[in-house]
Design a protein around this motif. Structure first.
Motif, PDB file in Angstrom:
ATOM      1  N   LEU A 102       0.781  -1.042   0.024  1.00 25.06           N
ATOM      2  CA  LEU A 102      -0.091  -0.016  -0.048  1.00 25.06           C
ATOM      3  C   LEU A 102       1.031   1.074   0.016  1.00 25.06           C
ATOM      4  O   LEU A 102       1.977   1.288   0.522  1.00 25.06           O
ATOM      5  N   SER A 103       0.492   2.192  -0.612  1.00 26.89           N
ATOM      6  CA  SER A 103       1.035   3.473  -0.870  1.00 26.89           C
ATOM      7  C   SER A 103       1.102   4.172   0.506  1.00 26.89           C
ATOM      8  O   SER A 103       0.010   3.873   1.454  1.00 26.89           O
ATOM      9  N   GLY A 104       1.545   5.314   0.909  1.00 31.81           N
ATOM     10  CA  GLY A 104       1.463   5.757   2.260  1.00 31.81           C
ATOM     11  C   GLY A 104       0.292   6.522   2.360  1.00 31.81           C
ATOM     12  O   GLY A 104      -0.381   6.588   3.403  1.00 31.81           O
ATOM     13  N   SER A 105      -0.410   7.170   1.406  1.00 32.88           N
ATOM     14  CA  SER A 105      -1.835   7.680   1.376  1.00 32.88           C
ATOM     15  C   SER A 105      -2.823   6.822   1.827  1.00 32.88           C
ATOM     16  O   SER A 105      -3.710   7.115   2.631  1.00 32.88           O
ATOM     17  N   GLU A 106      -2.508   5.610   1.455  1.00 30.91           N
ATOM     18  CA  GLU A 106      -3.374   4.746   1.802  1.00 30.91           C
ATOM     19  C   GLU A 106      -3.404   4.090   2.992  1.00 30.91           C
ATOM     20  O   GLU A 106      -4.525   3.815   3.669  1.00 30.91           O
ATOM     21  N   VAL A 107      -2.230   4.020   3.401  1.00 34.18           N
ATOM     22  CA  VAL A 107      -2.137   3.691   5.002  1.00 34.18           C
ATOM     23  C   VAL A 107      -2.759   4.714   5.809  1.00 34.18           C
ATOM     24  O   VAL A 107      -3.469   4.019   6.974  1.00 34.18           O
ATOM     25  N   GLN A 108      -2.501   5.904   5.592  1.00 39.91           N
ATOM     26  CA  GLN A 108      -3.109   6.969   6.396  1.00 39.91           C
ATOM     27  C   GLN A 108      -4.579   7.157   6.465  1.00 39.91           C
ATOM     28  O   GLN A 108      -5.386   7.087   7.193  1.00 39.91           O
ATOM     29  N   LYS A 109      -5.314   6.629   5.089  1.00 38.40           N
ATOM     30  CA  LYS A 109      -6.545   6.529   4.927  1.00 38.40           C
ATOM     31  C   LYS A 109      -7.138   5.329   5.855  1.00 38.40           C
ATOM     32  O   LYS A 109      -8.247   5.279   6.335  1.00 38.40           O
ATOM     33  N   TRP A 110      -6.500   4.273   5.790  1.00 36.04           N
ATOM     34  CA  TRP A 110      -6.698   3.079   6.591  1.00 36.04           C
ATOM     35  C   TRP A 110      -6.629   3.264   8.013  1.00 36.04           C
ATOM     36  O   TRP A 110      -7.668   2.860   8.812  1.00 36.04           O
ATOM     37  N   LEU A 111      -5.594   3.883   8.514  1.00 35.75           N
ATOM     38  CA  LEU A 111      -5.518   4.202   9.851  1.00 35.75           C
ATOM     39  C   LEU A 111      -6.594   5.302  10.409  1.00 35.75           C
ATOM     40  O   LEU A 111      -7.125   5.057  11.587  1.00 35.75           O
ATOM     41  N   LEU A 112      -6.687   6.346   9.563  1.00 33.45           N
ATOM     42  CA  LEU A 112      -8.022   6.926   9.956  1.00 33.45           C
ATOM     43  C   LEU A 112      -9.218   6.391  10.178  1.00 33.45           C
ATOM     44  O   LEU A 112     -10.113   6.727  10.912  1.00 33.45           O
ATOM     45  N   ASN A 113      -9.631   5.449   9.132  1.00 33.71           N
ATOM     46  CA  ASN A 113     -10.648   4.531   9.213  1.00 33.71           C
ATOM     47  C   ASN A 113     -10.840   3.995  10.507  1.00 33.71           C
ATOM     48  O   ASN A 113     -11.765   3.821  11.156  1.00 33.71           O
ATOM     49  N   LEU A 114      -9.785   3.203  11.021  1.00 32.12           N
ATOM     50  CA  LEU A 114      -9.784   2.559  12.013  1.00 32.12           C
ATOM     51  C   LEU A 114      -9.826   3.498  13.314  1.00 32.12           C
ATOM     52  O   LEU A 114     -10.648   2.979  14.335  1.00 32.12           O
ATOM     53  N   VAL A 115      -9.229   4.654  13.350  1.00 25.25           N
ATOM     54  CA  VAL A 115      -9.529   5.632  14.406  1.00 25.25           C
ATOM     55  C   VAL A 115     -11.009   5.734  14.647  1.00 25.25           C
ATOM     56  O   VAL A 115     -11.625   5.957  15.654  1.00 25.25           O
ATOM     57  N   ILE A 116     -11.699   6.109  13.531  1.00 23.84           N
ATOM     58  CA  ILE A 116     -12.831   6.581  13.384  1.00 23.84           C
ATOM     59  C   ILE A 116     -13.893   5.620  14.006  1.00 23.84           C
ATOM     60  O   ILE A 116     -14.867   5.576  14.761  1.00 23.84           O
ATOM     61  N   PHE A 117     -13.708   4.250  13.747  1.00 32.37           N
ATOM     62  CA  PHE A 117     -14.301   3.056  14.105  1.00 32.37           C
ATOM     63  C   PHE A 117     -14.318   2.793  15.525  1.00 32.37           C
ATOM     64  O   PHE A 117     -15.141   2.592  16.266  1.00 32.37           O
ATOM     65  N   CYS A 118     -12.882   2.958  16.077  1.00 32.52           N
ATOM     66  CA  CYS A 118     -12.877   2.788  17.624  1.00 32.52           C
ATOM     67  C   CYS A 118     -13.560   4.006  18.437  1.00 32.52           C
ATOM     68  O   CYS A 118     -14.323   3.679  19.347  1.00 32.52           O
ATOM     69  N   LEU A 119     -13.311   5.313  17.768  1.00 31.82           N
ATOM     70  CA  LEU A 119     -14.034   6.339  18.652  1.00 31.82           C
ATOM     71  C   LEU A 119     -15.636   5.944  18.553  1.00 31.82           C
ATOM     72  O   LEU A 119     -16.310   6.219  19.586  1.00 31.82           O
ATOM     73  N   THR A 120     -16.273   5.607  17.572  1.00 33.66           N
ATOM     74  CA  THR A 120     -17.495   5.321  17.399  1.00 33.66           C
ATOM     75  C   THR A 120     -18.018   4.260  18.365  1.00 33.66           C
ATOM     76  O   THR A 120     -19.059   4.320  18.923  1.00 33.66           O
ATOM     77  N   VAL A 121     -17.005   3.145  18.421  1.00 27.20           N
ATOM     78  CA  VAL A 121     -17.494   1.935  19.437  1.00 27.20           C
ATOM     79  C   VAL A 121     -17.345   2.566  20.990  1.00 27.20           C
ATOM     80  O   VAL A 121     -18.486   2.243  21.646  1.00 27.20           O
ATOM     81  N   VAL A 122     -16.528   3.660  21.197  1.00 28.00           N
ATOM     82  CA  VAL A 122     -16.589   4.068  22.483  1.00 28.00           C
ATOM     83  C   VAL A 122     -17.587   4.867  22.758  1.00 28.00           C
ATOM     84  O   VAL A 122     -18.520   4.805  23.928  1.00 28.00           O
ATOM     85  N   VAL A 123     -18.037   5.992  21.728  1.00 28.44           N
ATOM     86  CA  VAL A 123     -19.264   6.529  21.905  1.00 28.44           C
ATOM     87  C   VAL A 123     -20.367   5.822  22.257  1.00 28.44           C
ATOM     88  O   VAL A 123     -21.294   6.050  22.836  1.00 28.44           O
TER      89      VAL A 123
END
Length: 176
Positions: free
Chosen positions: A9-30
């Motif tokens: 994966l390219s660098g921008s795709e890794v950033q998008k993947w990590l951002l989606n993971l963080v959003i998912f985790c925050l959604t679960v916490v909320v």
């Protein structure tokens, strides 16, 4: 020559993947917080209606009135060496509404007779204390001192079992 497809994966795709993971985790916490809050408020069957609190416990004025000697500051001193004796008597005095500021040992452990030391010089406070303790004035020692923040000191002597309130003292639980 064919171009080889990149397997990594390219660098921008890794950033998008990590951002989606963080959003998912925050959604679960909320969602967890929301679920916890809803379950707390819907399952609490022991709620107290604050408008009826006076009916249950009485008004704050009634509660303060019960502590009728709260302005009388007392110290309870053990003068006979029996472990926990001053603590037991302080529980009794607190239950009766006195403000017990200090519990400890007297200057010596060989007092044969329980003494009441009048440190404040207020005859009304002394009379109230003697009435609650069911003691006569023969036990009073006047020691008025303006730099002492105590109205009355009681030194428990070896005659503590003969005091009229001793059975009442024993009946008090350790919660005070």
């Amino acid at each position: 020559m064919k171009k080889r497809k990149k397997d990594s994966l390219s660098g921008s795709e890794v950033q998008k993947w990590l951002l989606n993971l963080v959003i998912f985790c925050l959604t679960v916490v909320v969602v967890g917080f929301i679920f916890s809050m809803i379950s707390k408020y819907t399952s609490n069957k022991d709620k107290i209606n604050l408008s009826t609190i006076d009916e249950i416990y009485g008004s704050p004025e009634d509660l303060i009135g019960y502590k009728r000697f709260l302005d009388t500051k007392v110290e309870v001193l053990n003068g006979c060496g029996v472990n926990g004796l001053a603590h037991k008597f302080s529980n009794f005095l607190r239950k009766e509404g006195f403000d017990v500021l200090y519990i400890g040992n007297a200057d010596r452990m060989n007092y044969s007779r329980t003494l009441v030391i009048d440190r404040g010089g207020d005859s009304k406070k002394l009379a109230e204390f003697l009435k609650v303790m069911k003691l006569d004035r023969s036990r009073v020692v006047p020691r008025k001192s303006s730099d002492y923040n105590i109205d009355i000191s009681i030194i428990l002597g070896r005659d503590y079992k003969d005091l009229p309130v001793y059975n009442d003292v024993l009946s008090i639980s350790e919660e005070f």
